[in-house]
Structure formats: structure tokens, C-alpha cells
Design a protein around this motif. Structure first.
Motif, short mmCIF file in Angstrom:
data_model
loop_
_atom_site.label_atom_id
_atom_site.label_comp_id
_atom_site.label_asym_id
_atom_site.label_seq_id
_atom_site.Cartn_x
_atom_site.Cartn_y
_atom_site.Cartn_z
N ALA A 133 53.39 2.67 65.98
CA ALA A 133 54.47 1.72 66.24
C ALA A 133 54.11 0.81 67.42
O ALA A 133 54.43 -0.39 67.41
N THR A 170 53.85 -3.40 67.60
CA THR A 170 54.39 -4.28 68.64
C THR A 170 53.30 -5.19 69.21
O THR A 170 53.51 -6.40 69.38
N TYR A 212 58.80 -3.11 67.73
CA TYR A 212 58.68 -2.56 66.38
C TYR A 212 60.00 -2.33 65.68
O TYR A 212 60.07 -2.50 64.45
#
Length: 366
Positions: A161, A165, A172
Motif C-alpha cells: 500500500a 502511495t 492509498y
């Protein structure tokens, strides 16, 4: 698809009996084809306020499969390669000898990293943050060479995740919303239903904590602050039905609302053939796609369905099952903290398949 509704009634009857007899506190069972919700019904004890079809459940590890789906959108976009070292995207992850661990290793639980158990209560007490979880994973050392064995590993999904980003420039949770949730029409799914104003619809799991100092409701309120991609998405049964229907159409109809057909096929492929889970003297085969499981218990095909199945359960008593060959989406959400492969849940799934089979003239071995 013609469905034998008398047999389908039996599946719903199994769930109703389980709730009535106290085997589970609440449940929502939904079955659908790619184009139609065939039936969605809720069951709950009178002591659970507001339990219904629109109730929100903590998905637990189904969150991992949804995170993997978001990761695959980056593969579709050419922003991320499954064979690339994770450290290419999150450089600090390479510490501790993890330079060779790839995105594929994290998505297949073959990274060589091991969960030592997640200290939920101490995390809540110390107010551990999502950033600290990523830092902790990055600081860990390999226990086994990458790709040498299977070991279910939650921490990797926080790092994946974080890669989302950094690659997209979006937090995210916002990326999940834009690329997965909104295209599928998942209105109520979120990392924090309280922040979204839906907290009153959350059904807390039973038995999530047993230390006597906190309740499950308190623990999941803390989880919701973490935006925890491997554990703590919250959703309704209709949300998961819509995800399943969208993925069915992405693959079978050649449409690309979330993933291209090629990415769907790649995600659904059996990636762990020849890799084993080792627990003491017990050596077991495993059958996983890219995080999504392939419809088996400890590598044994003891459940109905086709070779195309992708599915995942959650320790809070949740299960999402998608079978393109049978045009079936199956969702069973409960708030009972147990392994969803329990005999009752497996009976429900088998009975649903019998309804599909009897109505279509197909056999369960097809």
C-alpha cells in the motif's frame, strides 16, 4: 443461468439454523451472477441492533485480496512490475537482507518473512500508527530464502500500500476508492466507516479480543484509524457482490472497469504450485493466485467449483468466492471470529453450487 430455487432455499436455511442455534450471531448470505443479484438475505439475533443486509462487517483478510487487486491496476498501468524488488518502490524495505524480495513474493506469501503474531491489544494501547507498521516490516529480517516456502504474511500488504502511495502520489485509501471501489459501485466500503458516518451500521466481531480489558468494538475502532490494508477494510455484502460481479465481467466479458482481462487472468492463475507450507513435520501444498486463493483447503481441492475460482476468507467470519466458469459470486459475512472453512460455511457453499448445478444441468466437477 437457470437456478434451482428450492435448493437455494436450503442454503439459506443452513445459515438461518446456524444463527438460530447460536453457532453464529449474525450473517448475511448473498449469491449473484455477473448480471443479477439472485438473493441477499440477513440473519441476526434480536440482541444485535440493526443487523441487516446493509450492515457493515470488518472483512479481515479479504482486505488482502482487495489490496492485491489495487496493486494489479498498477501492473496494468505499467507503473509496477511483479518481478521487481519491492525495494525499487520502497527502498527502506531492502534492509535486513530483503533486497531480492519481489512484489510477487509478497503477493503470494512466499517472501521468506514470518508473522510472529499481531499484538492487537498492545498496538491499541501504544497507539501504533500505520507508518510505524511499515517501518517495522521494513526493519524485519528474512527467515527463509524468498520463494522457498509459503508463510502467510500480513505485514507485506502495508508495504504494498505504501508503494501505491509513492507511485501514484495519492494516499492509498483514495487510490483504492478511485480505481477499485467507485468503478465497481461499492458505496459503503471503507477503511473507517465511523469517519464516513456509517459507524452505527458496523457489526463488531465476536471474540476478536479475549484479554478481558478491551472489547472487539474498541479494537476495531482503533483498526479503523490505521487504514490497515491487510486486515481492516469494512464493507457490506452488496459491496462485495458488486466487486465480484465487476471482476467476473472484467475477465469473461473482456471489459475493463478495474482490471484488463490479461491482468485478471494473471491474478487468478495458480502461482504457488510446487511451493509448500511447512509447519513442524507437516508439509502441505498451497494453492494461491496473486493473494486470492484458488478454492482449496491446505492445497486439497475439497470444495466445489472450477479451476478459475478466486476466493478469500477473513478471520472475523467473512468469505468472498468468485467463480467465472459458473458465473457465480458467493458472499457470506458473519461476525463470528473463526476460520470460515468451518463445516457449516462449506455446506452453504456446496448447497449453492447444487442449486446452480441443478438449474443448469451441469455437474459440480465441470
Amino acid at each position: 443461468m437457470r437456478i434451482d430455487h428450492e435448493r437455494l432455499d436450503r442454503a439459506y436455511g443452513i445459515v438461518a439454523d446456524a444463527v438460530r442455534e447460536g453457532e453464529m450471531q449474525t450473517a448475511v448470505l448473498a449469491v449473484a451472477t455477473a448480471s443479477e443479484v439472485v438473493r441477499c438475505e440477513a440473519f441476526g439475533e434480536g440482541g444485535v441492533p440493526g443487523a441487516g443486509v446493509e450492515s457493515i462487517y470488518m472483512l479481515a483478510s479479504i482486505s488482502k485480496a482487495i489490496t492485491a487487486t489495487a496493486v494489479m491496476t498498477l501492473v496494468d498501468d505499467g507503473l509496477l512490475a511483479l518481478s521487481a524488488p519491492v525495494a525499487r518502490y520502497v527502498p527502506e524495505f531492502g534492509a535486513g537482507g530483503k533486497e531480492a524480495v519481489t512484489v510477487w513474493h509478497l503477493l503470494t506469501h512466499t517472501s521468506g518473512l514470518i508473522d510472529e503474531g499481531i499484538p492487537w491489544e498492545s498496538w491499541r494501547r501504544d497507539r501504533v500508527t500505520a507508518a510505524q507498521i511499515v517501518q517495522s516490516v521494513c526493519a524485519t529480517h528474512l527467515e527463509h530464502p524468498p520463494g522457498s516456502r509459503f508463510h502467510y504474511y500480513t505485514g507485506g500488504f502495508s508495504v504494498l500500500a505504501e508503494a501505491i502511495t509513492r507511485l501514484t502520489g495519492m494516499n492509498y485509501p483514495d487510490y483504492f476508492r478511485r480505481r477499485v471501489f467507485d468503478p465497481a459501485g461499492m458505496a459503503d466500503i471503507s477503511f473507517d466507516p465511523w469517519q464516513e458516518g456509517h459507524g452505527q451500521r458496523v457489526i463488531p466481531p465476536v471474540g476478536l479480543t479475549d484479554d478481558g480489558t478491551t472489547t472487539s468494538a474498541e479494537v476495531i475502532r482503533y483498526f479503523a484509524t490505521l487504514n490497515w490494508p491487510g486486515v481492516a477494510l469494512f464493507a457490506t455484502a452488496p459491496d462485495l457482490v458488486k466487486l465480484g460481479q465487476t471482476l467476473l465481467l472484467d475477465r469473461s466479458a473482456g471489459r475493463s472497469k478495474i482490471l484488463s482481462p490479461a491482468a485478471m487472468e494473471l491474478m487468478s492463475r495458480d502461482h504457488t504450485r510446487g511451493i509448500f507450507k511447512i509447519e513442524g513435520d507437516l508439509v502441505m501444498p498451497v494453492r494461491y493466485g496473486l493473494t486470492w486463493r484458488k478454492g482449496s483447503i491446505d492445497g486439497r481441492s475439497t470444495l466445489p467449483g472450477s479451476a478459475d475460482v478466486i476466493e478469500h476468507d477473513g478471520a472475523t467470519g467473512t468469505w468472498l468466492w468468485i467463480d467465472p466458469a459458473w458465473d457465480l459470486v458467493f458472499v457470506l459475512l458473519t461476525n463470528q471470529n473463526w476460520a470460515v472453512m468451518d463445516r457449516t460455511q462449506a455446506r452453504v457453499l456446496a448447497t449453492v453450487y447444487s442449486a446452480w448445478s441443478a438449474g443448469s444441468g451441469r455437474h459440480l466437477s465441470d
